[in-house]
Design a protein around this motif. Sequence first.
Motif, PDB file in Angstrom:
ATOM      1  N   LEU A  69       0.838  -1.200   0.000  1.00 32.79           N
ATOM      2  CA  LEU A  69       0.000   0.000   0.000  1.00 32.79           C
ATOM      3  C   LEU A  69       0.878   1.257   0.000  1.00 32.79           C
ATOM      4  CD1 LEU A  69      -2.765  -1.060   2.538  1.00 32.79           C
ATOM      5  CD2 LEU A  69      -2.901  -1.026   0.039  1.00 32.79           C
ATOM      6  N   PHE A  70       1.947   1.231   0.792  1.00 37.25           N
ATOM      7  CA  PHE A  70       2.873   2.359   0.818  1.00 37.25           C
ATOM      8  C   PHE A  70       3.491   2.561  -0.559  1.00 37.25           C
ATOM      9  CE2 PHE A  70       6.724   4.714   1.410  1.00 37.25           C
ATOM     10  CZ  PHE A  70       6.437   5.630   2.410  1.00 37.25           C
ATOM     11  N   THR A  71       3.896   1.470  -1.199  1.00 31.12           N
ATOM     12  CA  THR A  71       4.504   1.565  -2.531  1.00 31.12           C
ATOM     13  C   THR A  71       3.529   2.157  -3.541  1.00 31.12           C
ATOM     14  OG1 THR A  71       5.988  -0.280  -2.061  1.00 31.12           O
ATOM     15  CG2 THR A  71       5.622   0.256  -4.382  1.00 31.12           C
ATOM     16  N   LEU A  72       2.276   1.737  -3.486  1.00 31.17           N
ATOM     17  CA  LEU A  72       1.258   2.292  -4.392  1.00 31.17           C
ATOM     18  C   LEU A  72       1.107   3.794  -4.167  1.00 31.17           C
ATOM     19  CD1 LEU A  72      -1.025   1.993  -6.488  1.00 31.17           C
ATOM     20  CD2 LEU A  72      -2.533   1.341  -4.573  1.00 31.17           C
ATOM     21  N   HIS A  94       4.511  10.020   5.069  1.00 29.32           N
ATOM     22  CA  HIS A  94       3.783   9.446   6.201  1.00 29.32           C
ATOM     23  C   HIS A  94       2.520   8.796   5.652  1.00 29.32           C
ATOM     24  CE1 HIS A  94       2.118   9.084  10.240  1.00 29.32           C
ATOM     25  NE2 HIS A  94       0.972   9.430   9.695  1.00 29.32           N
ATOM     26  N   ILE A  95       2.159   7.640   6.207  1.00 30.43           N
ATOM     27  CA  ILE A  95       0.935   6.973   5.781  1.00 30.43           C
ATOM     28  C   ILE A  95       0.116   6.563   7.004  1.00 30.43           C
ATOM     29  CG2 ILE A  95       1.948   4.648   5.645  1.00 30.43           C
ATOM     30  CD1 ILE A  95       0.200   4.284   3.040  1.00 30.43           C
ATOM     31  N   ASP A  96      -1.187   6.701   6.873  1.00 33.37           N
ATOM     32  CA  ASP A  96      -2.135   6.214   7.876  1.00 33.37           C
ATOM     33  C   ASP A  96      -2.963   5.124   7.221  1.00 33.37           C
ATOM     34  OD1 ASP A  96      -1.745   7.967  10.232  1.00 33.37           O
ATOM     35  OD2 ASP A  96      -2.323   9.548   8.825  1.00 33.37           O
ATOM     36  N   PHE A  97      -2.909   3.911   7.772  1.00 29.63           N
ATOM     37  CA  PHE A  97      -3.715   2.795   7.282  1.00 29.63           C
ATOM     38  C   PHE A  97      -5.059   2.843   8.006  1.00 29.63           C
ATOM     39  CE2 PHE A  97       0.745   1.364   7.032  1.00 29.63           C
ATOM     40  CZ  PHE A  97       0.843   1.203   5.646  1.00 29.63           C
ATOM     41  N   LEU A  98      -6.144   2.968   7.261  1.00 28.65           N
ATOM     42  CA  LEU A  98      -7.463   3.151   7.855  1.00 28.65           C
ATOM     43  C   LEU A  98      -8.333   1.908   7.794  1.00 28.65           C
ATOM     44  CD1 LEU A  98      -8.196   6.674   6.359  1.00 28.65           C
ATOM     45  CD2 LEU A  98      -7.094   6.107   8.533  1.00 28.65           C
ATOM     46  N   SER A  99      -8.158   1.123   6.740  1.00 30.37           N
ATOM     47  CA  SER A  99      -8.979  -0.064   6.538  1.00 30.37           C
ATOM     48  C   SER A  99      -8.185  -1.044   5.695  1.00 30.37           C
ATOM     49  CB  SER A  99     -10.280   0.342   5.841  1.00 30.37           C
ATOM     50  OG  SER A  99     -11.182  -0.730   5.784  1.00 30.37           O
ATOM     51  N   PRO A 100      -8.339  -2.348   5.907  1.00 30.93           N
ATOM     52  CA  PRO A 100      -7.520  -3.309   5.161  1.00 30.93           C
ATOM     53  C   PRO A 100      -7.973  -3.486   3.719  1.00 30.93           C
ATOM     54  CG  PRO A 100      -9.035  -4.466   6.608  1.00 30.93           C
ATOM     55  CD  PRO A 100      -9.185  -3.004   6.911  1.00 30.93           C
ATOM     56  N   ALA A 101      -7.033  -3.842   2.885  1.00 30.78           N
ATOM     57  CA  ALA A 101      -7.306  -4.243   1.501  1.00 30.78           C
ATOM     58  C   ALA A 101      -7.161  -5.752   1.444  1.00 30.78           C
ATOM     59  CB  ALA A 101      -6.322  -3.576   0.553  1.00 30.78           C
ATOM     60  N   ARG A 102      -7.990  -6.383   0.665  1.00 31.03           N
ATOM     61  CA  ARG A 102      -8.008  -7.840   0.610  1.00 31.03           C
ATOM     62  C   ARG A 102      -7.615  -8.353  -0.766  1.00 31.03           C
ATOM     63  NH1 ARG A 102      -9.340  -8.872   5.576  1.00 31.03           N
ATOM     64  NH2 ARG A 102     -10.933  -7.645   6.601  1.00 31.03           N
ATOM     65  N   GLU A 103      -7.192  -9.589  -0.774  1.00 24.42           N
ATOM     66  CA  GLU A 103      -6.797 -10.254  -2.010  1.00 24.42           C
ATOM     67  C   GLU A 103      -7.904 -10.119  -3.058  1.00 24.42           C
ATOM     68  OE1 GLU A 103      -5.983 -14.784  -3.579  1.00 24.42           O
ATOM     69  OE2 GLU A 103      -5.526 -14.310  -1.484  1.00 24.42           O
ATOM     70  N   GLY A 104      -7.499  -9.778  -4.274  1.00 20.82           N
ATOM     71  CA  GLY A 104      -8.420  -9.645  -5.394  1.00 20.82           C
ATOM     72  C   GLY A 104      -8.984  -8.253  -5.584  1.00 20.82           C
ATOM     73  N   ASP A 124      -0.811  14.992  -1.283  1.00 19.95           N
ATOM     74  CA  ASP A 124      -1.659  14.052  -0.554  1.00 19.95           C
ATOM     75  C   ASP A 124      -2.143  12.961  -1.489  1.00 19.95           C
ATOM     76  OD1 ASP A 124      -1.488  15.308   1.927  1.00 19.95           O
ATOM     77  OD2 ASP A 124      -3.211  16.593   1.519  1.00 19.95           O
ATOM     78  N   THR A 125      -1.993  11.722  -1.043  1.00 20.67           N
ATOM     79  CA  THR A 125      -2.457  10.565  -1.803  1.00 20.67           C
ATOM     80  C   THR A 125      -3.500   9.829  -0.985  1.00 20.67           C
ATOM     81  OG1 THR A 125      -0.274  10.327  -2.825  1.00 20.67           O
ATOM     82  CG2 THR A 125      -1.742   8.424  -2.953  1.00 20.67           C
ATOM     83  N   THR A 126      -4.590   9.486  -1.632  1.00 19.45           N
ATOM     84  CA  THR A 126      -5.661   8.711  -1.018  1.00 19.45           C
ATOM     85  C   THR A 126      -5.765   7.380  -1.745  1.00 19.45           C
ATOM     86  OG1 THR A 126      -6.870  10.736  -0.487  1.00 19.45           O
ATOM     87  CG2 THR A 126      -8.115   8.672  -0.427  1.00 19.45           C
ATOM     88  N   ILE A 127      -5.706   6.288  -0.996  1.00 18.15           N
ATOM     89  CA  ILE A 127      -5.923   4.953  -1.578  1.00 18.15           C
ATOM     90  C   ILE A 127      -7.362   4.556  -1.280  1.00 18.15           C
ATOM     91  CG2 ILE A 127      -5.289   2.514  -1.555  1.00 18.15           C
ATOM     92  CD1 ILE A 127      -2.482   3.319  -0.724  1.00 18.15           C
ATOM     93  N   LEU A 135      -8.912   3.579   2.174  1.00 17.70           N
ATOM     94  CA  LEU A 135      -8.124   2.570   2.883  1.00 17.70           C
ATOM     95  C   LEU A 135      -6.886   3.158   3.546  1.00 17.70           C
ATOM     96  CD1 LEU A 135      -8.268  -0.289   0.230  1.00 17.70           C
ATOM     97  CD2 LEU A 135      -9.875   0.207   2.077  1.00 17.70           C
ATOM     98  N   ALA A 136      -6.322   4.201   2.928  1.00 15.66           N
ATOM     99  CA  ALA A 136      -5.098   4.798   3.477  1.00 15.66           C
ATOM    100  C   ALA A 136      -4.970   6.240   3.010  1.00 15.66           C
ATOM    101  CB  ALA A 136      -3.874   4.005   3.053  1.00 15.66           C
ATOM    102  N   LEU A 137      -4.347   7.042   3.865  1.00 12.24           N
ATOM    103  CA  LEU A 137      -4.020   8.433   3.549  1.00 12.24           C
ATOM    104  C   LEU A 137      -2.509   8.589   3.673  1.00 12.24           C
ATOM    105  CD1 LEU A 137      -6.814  10.199   5.630  1.00 12.24           C
ATOM    106  CD2 LEU A 137      -6.777   9.825   3.148  1.00 12.24           C
ATOM    107  N   PHE A 138      -1.912   9.188   2.667  1.00 15.21           N
ATOM    108  CA  PHE A 138      -0.462   9.323   2.573  1.00 15.21           C
ATOM    109  C   PHE A 138      -0.150  10.784   2.297  1.00 15.21           C
ATOM    110  CE2 PHE A 138       3.198   9.682  -0.228  1.00 15.21           C
ATOM    111  CZ  PHE A 138       4.115   8.728   0.181  1.00 15.21           C
TER     112      PHE A 138
END
Length: 173
Positions: A69-72, A94-104, A124-127, A135-138
């Motif tokens: 997720l950080f790499t993305l 800096h990254i904040d993981f907010l919710s998990p990402a799952r396979e697929g 600012d990057t939002t996943i 899912l994440a804020l960077f």
Amino acid sequence: MSKSNSAGHNAQAPILLAEQTAAAMYSRDAALKLIGIRLMAVRPGYALLSMVVRPDMVNAHHICHGGFLFTLADSAFAYACNSYNRNTVASACHIDFLSPAREGEELEAECEERSLAGRTGVYDTTIRDRKGQVLALFRGKSYRIAGEVITGLEAEDSRHRPAPSSRIEGNPQ
């Protein structure tokens, strides 16, 4: 050429420069190709990348490893801050993981420039997943170094031109 055509062409020049810069970067980016990150859109100060979470990206908790997720997010940041064809690197992230990402799941990382002054910028990057869930804020801080991504290609926007230099400049810290 009419005035409106000339204005339209000039308005498109920064977008074309961003696209050319991104294409040059992607052609040399073995890490993104290995992971399967795709460049979806780019314009000055902006990038949108996507990635599908593969089975080999899942950790012991059956969720996407935070490093992927950080790499993305970091990659979207890199494409956004280099979109002016000026060599730019990260000075802090800096990254904040907010919710998990799952396979697929297919994920998108959208990066937007918040500030650009002198040699430094803030992005600012939002996943998000396909449902739009965040899912994440960077946040990435950039520092412009000497040189261009595409050597010899002049950027249209003179406010992003570095002072002439034949050396790589140090980190501001």
